[in-house]
Design a protein around this motif. Sequence first.
Motif, short mmCIF file in Angstrom:
data_model
loop_
_atom_site.label_atom_id
_atom_site.label_comp_id
_atom_site.label_asym_id
_atom_site.label_seq_id
_atom_site.Cartn_x
_atom_site.Cartn_y
_atom_site.Cartn_z
N TYR A 1 0.86 -1.18 0.00
CA TYR A 1 0.00 0.00 0.00
C TYR A 1 0.90 1.23 0.00
N VAL A 2 0.65 2.11 -0.98
CA VAL A 2 1.54 3.25 -1.20
C VAL A 2 0.73 4.54 -1.23
N GLU A 3 1.36 5.60 -0.73
CA GLU A 3 0.75 6.93 -0.75
C GLU A 3 1.74 7.91 -1.37
N VAL A 4 1.23 8.82 -2.20
CA VAL A 4 2.08 9.82 -2.85
C VAL A 4 1.43 11.19 -2.71
N TYR A 5 2.26 12.16 -2.40
CA TYR A 5 1.87 13.57 -2.50
C TYR A 5 2.67 14.17 -3.64
N LEU A 6 1.99 14.92 -4.49
CA LEU A 6 2.65 15.61 -5.60
C LEU A 6 2.64 17.11 -5.31
N TYR A 7 3.74 17.77 -5.65
CA TYR A 7 3.90 19.21 -5.40
C TYR A 7 4.47 19.88 -6.64
N SER A 8 4.09 21.14 -6.86
CA SER A 8 4.82 21.98 -7.80
C SER A 8 6.12 22.36 -7.11
N ASP A 9 7.23 22.26 -7.81
CA ASP A 9 8.52 22.57 -7.21
C ASP A 9 8.50 23.98 -6.62
N GLY A 10 8.95 24.07 -5.36
CA GLY A 10 9.00 25.35 -4.67
C GLY A 10 7.73 25.71 -3.92
N ASP A 11 6.68 24.89 -4.02
CA ASP A 11 5.42 25.17 -3.36
C ASP A 11 5.20 24.14 -2.26
N ALA A 12 4.84 24.60 -1.06
CA ALA A 12 4.66 23.70 0.07
C ALA A 12 3.31 22.99 0.06
N GLU A 13 2.34 23.50 -0.69
CA GLU A 13 1.01 22.91 -0.73
C GLU A 13 0.93 21.85 -1.82
N PRO A 14 0.44 20.66 -1.50
CA PRO A 14 0.36 19.60 -2.52
C PRO A 14 -0.66 19.91 -3.61
N ILE A 15 -0.35 19.41 -4.80
CA ILE A 15 -1.29 19.54 -5.92
C ILE A 15 -2.18 18.31 -6.05
N ALA A 16 -1.72 17.17 -5.48
CA ALA A 16 -2.51 15.94 -5.54
C ALA A 16 -2.10 14.99 -4.42
N HIS A 17 -3.07 14.21 -4.00
CA HIS A 17 -2.84 13.12 -3.05
C HIS A 17 -3.29 11.85 -3.75
N VAL A 18 -2.42 10.84 -3.78
CA VAL A 18 -2.68 9.62 -4.54
C VAL A 18 -2.38 8.41 -3.66
N THR A 19 -3.27 7.44 -3.68
CA THR A 19 -3.03 6.19 -2.97
C THR A 19 -3.21 5.03 -3.95
N SER A 20 -2.53 3.93 -3.65
CA SER A 20 -2.67 2.75 -4.51
C SER A 20 -2.37 1.49 -3.73
N THR A 21 -2.84 0.41 -4.30
CA THR A 21 -2.51 -0.93 -3.82
C THR A 21 -1.81 -1.63 -4.97
N HIS A 22 -0.70 -2.28 -4.67
CA HIS A 22 0.03 -3.06 -5.67
C HIS A 22 0.03 -4.53 -5.24
N SER A 23 -0.26 -5.40 -6.18
CA SER A 23 -0.09 -6.81 -5.97
C SER A 23 1.39 -7.11 -6.18
N ILE A 24 1.99 -7.86 -5.27
CA ILE A 24 3.41 -8.15 -5.40
C ILE A 24 3.63 -9.67 -5.43
N ALA A 25 4.58 -10.07 -6.25
CA ALA A 25 4.94 -11.48 -6.37
C ALA A 25 6.42 -11.56 -6.67
N ALA A 26 7.00 -12.70 -6.34
CA ALA A 26 8.42 -12.92 -6.65
C ALA A 26 8.58 -13.06 -8.16
N ARG A 27 9.61 -12.45 -8.69
CA ARG A 27 9.92 -12.57 -10.12
C ARG A 27 10.49 -13.97 -10.35
N PRO A 28 9.98 -14.71 -11.34
CA PRO A 28 10.50 -16.05 -11.61
C PRO A 28 11.98 -16.00 -11.99
N ALA A 29 12.69 -17.02 -11.61
CA ALA A 29 14.11 -17.12 -11.97
C ALA A 29 14.24 -17.27 -13.49
N ASP A 30 15.29 -16.69 -14.05
CA ASP A 30 15.51 -16.75 -15.51
C ASP A 30 15.80 -18.12 -15.98
#
Length: 148
Positions: free
Chosen positions: A119-148
């Motif tokens: 579970y990940v959270e991101v705040y996006l900002y315009s460079d030099g501005d302390a107020e966020p332009i967006a708040h974003v959350t997501s869920t990622h499914s994770i699995a082990a990468r198969p061996a080559d």
Amino acid sequence: MPALSERDLKALIVSNLPPVDQHDEIVEAVGEDWVRLRLPFRQDYLGTDLWLSGDGVVFSGPLVMGFADTVMYSCVHAMLGRDVIAVMVNLMVTFLRPAKAADIMGHGRLIRKGKRHAYVEVYLYSDGDAEPIAHVTSTHSIAARPAD
């Protein structure tokens, strides 16, 4: 300690994401459970619609969401390493204000890691501005990468 350094994370973005999803993002910092990326400003990232206040045109929404996705993808890999497959399950974006005609900064944080999901959270900002332009959350499914 993070599993990947700034340099390793940038290399992973370049090798794993298709060129259409790459916009010369800069991996600025990687911490214990967070990352900071920069999307360098380009005039062609702006749409033609004027913001309601008449303050000018706004960034393309899909571009901003795509950058948030890259920050989240980077955060998962920075914390869990290159040997995982991270697939987004959901994405929730709240646009808070228009981005200024400047670089966009993405601050991502791994909120929780379970056996199969991150579970990940991101705040996006315009460079030099302390107020966020967006708040974003997501869920990622994770699995082990198969061996080559």
